[in-house]
Design an enzyme around this catalytic site. Structure first.
Site: not given
Length: 482
Positions: A218-219
């Protein structure tokens, strides 16, 4: 000598030489590997006839050998709460096997390592019961227990590293298991435990920190993309304006990439400073940034952090993956941690640690010292540099943005009064109808990092900021005595 007899003599000589060569190969050249082979039943019987040395964390033994009235003479015992089972592994008579530190440091723990030659000679002269040496780990019991407590029974992993050395301070994989259940010499009980653990859909035997399943980051992967953007544009700083639209379609596709919650990045103008995109975690800015950097440069940056390479701590860490994207659309998704990127929590801790350590990545390690049975030092592990991952200037920019993320961005729940914490949130989408993974990566204090920590919560109903950041905060507080 007639020809048939001569030929027979030559054949017998060749057979004799071949037999001698085979015996020499097995007894000399292959002896070490055969002795170390976990399937070698003779080795296991010999090992269980030895008072195997302890595994030590923060001055306390987390694995010991207890005398028992059985042919094996000793029973290996572990902390029953399973706090360290993914690290220690187990030593099993039922399955003739060793795992974890038990296997990786078998020579020392069993007393056969060449470094313990002096101890073995002393035992031979004095007639003392043979004993194994001790292995002292780098793990910090306070940090390990804080991580387990903060995870509150949720499925996932925590890895904490001392950035300046690479010492692993915590390595938690949940759910865990009781290693005693497999190490027991009651074969029926061991088999029942093994079957139950293997059939458990939560996979407690899998070490989520460094082996087995890997995860979309993810981020948190935006840390790597931001580094690549800064490294490949010498004029870029945290205050440089970059493209950051509310939505964006990669070249050659109609697929739209949105920011989290489909919100505008910055003031909605379509541009924002790199700093703003980082603390707001704007997907579009990093999708565009990754495509601009290019696949080759992105993969090269990932490789500097250790992607694509297995290594040992001495426990195996399987290589994280950044496969060659087929097109810019795939690269765009890769660049904010979705699509084909797959990582271990250990890998993400390495990225975080390198940023904290001014761009210099130290090789993570678990064994601090090896000791004799009398706890006299035999060896101490020296920190080893894995490599330079970025310039000091880029590291300084990243440190600055990660501090801002905790002060005023998505990572604000990791903030600690009186301590400057640097961090980055991540929420990795898996599939429609499946809860995402929540991530948080952090280090502290920002101006003199003592700990870099990564938290992964599998299939969590929250996100990186709401669920994982508070876990990291508690771990950092435990380390710093806050």
């Amino acid at each position: 000598m007639n020809r048939p007899v001569r030929r027979l003599s030559i054949l017998m000589l060749v057979m004799f030489v071949a037999l001698m060569a085979s015996a020499t190969s097995i007894q000399y050249f292959q002896s070490s590997s055969l002795n170390a082979d976990s399937r070698n039943v003779r080795t296991l019987y010999r090992e269980f006839g030895t008072d195997r040395g302890p595994i030590i964390v923060s001055g306390e033994s987390i694995a010991t050998s207890e005398p028992v009235d059985t042919p094996y003479k000793f029973q290996r015992t572990y902390r029953s709460d399973g706090a360290y089972s993914n690290v220690t592994g187990y030593f099993s008579t039922t399955f003739n096997s060793m795992t974890g530190i038990e296997k990786a440091q078998n020579g020392v723990l069993g007393g056969s390592d060449s470094s313990l030659a002096g101890q073995r000679l002393q035992e031979l002269v004095t007639g003392r019961q043979p004993q194994g040496g001790a292995v002292e780990l780098t793990l910090d019991n306070t940090v390990q227990e804080a991580a387990i407590s903060a995870m509150a029974g949720r499925k996932g992993a925590v890895v904490a590293i001392e950035p300046s050395t690479g010492k692993i301070l915590a390595q938690v994989s949940l759910p865990t298991y009781d290693a005693n259940s497999i190490a027991t010499q009651d074969s029926a009980a061991a088999q029942e435990a093994w079957t139950s653990l293997n059939e458990d859909e939560d996979k407690p035997l899998v070490d989520r920190t460094s082996r087995g399943d890997q995860y979309a980051p993810g981020s948190t992967f935006k840390m790597l993309t931001a580094v690549a953007m800064l490294e490949n544009d010498p004029d870029m700083t945290p205050d440089t304006l970059v493209e950051a639209p509310t939505s964006w379609s990669p070249p050659g596709t109609s697929h739209e990439i949105y920011n989290p919650g489909q919100i505008a990045c910055g003031d909605g103008s379509g541009e924002a400073t790199l700093r703003q995109t980082f603390i707001q975690s704007c997907n579009t800015a990093y999708a565009i940034g990754g495509v601009d950097v290019g696949a080759d440069n992105m993969i090269d940056q990932a490789n500097k952090f250790g992607f694509g390479e297995n290594f040992e701590t001495p426990l195996l860490v399987t290589a994280s993956r950044f496969p060659e994207p087929a097109n810019d659309a795939e690269l765009a998704m890769d660049s904010f941690g979705q699509q084909d990127i797959r990582v271990t929590p250990m890998q993400m801790a390495m990225i975080t640690s390198a940023i904290a350590n001014d761009g210099e990545l130290m090789t993570p390690y678990l064994v601090n010292r090896t000791l004799t049975a009398d706890l006299e030092e035999v060896s101490t592990t020296k920190p080893n540099k894995y490599g330079d991952t970025m310039s000091e200037q880029t590291a300084a920019y990243m440190q600055e943005m990660m501090v801002e993320d905790v002060k005023s961005g998505t990572g604000h729940r990791a903030a600690i009064d009186g301590v400057e914490v640097a961090g980055k949130t991540g929420t990795a989408e898996i599939a429609s109808g499946v809860l995402p993974h929540a991530w948080f990566a952090a280090f502290a204090p920002a101006d003199d990092p003592q700990i870099a920590v990564v938290v992964l919560l599998e299939n969590d109903p929250g996100d990186g900021g709401t669920s994982a950041a508070p876990v990291a905060r508690e771990i950092i507080q435990a380390k710093l005595g806050q």
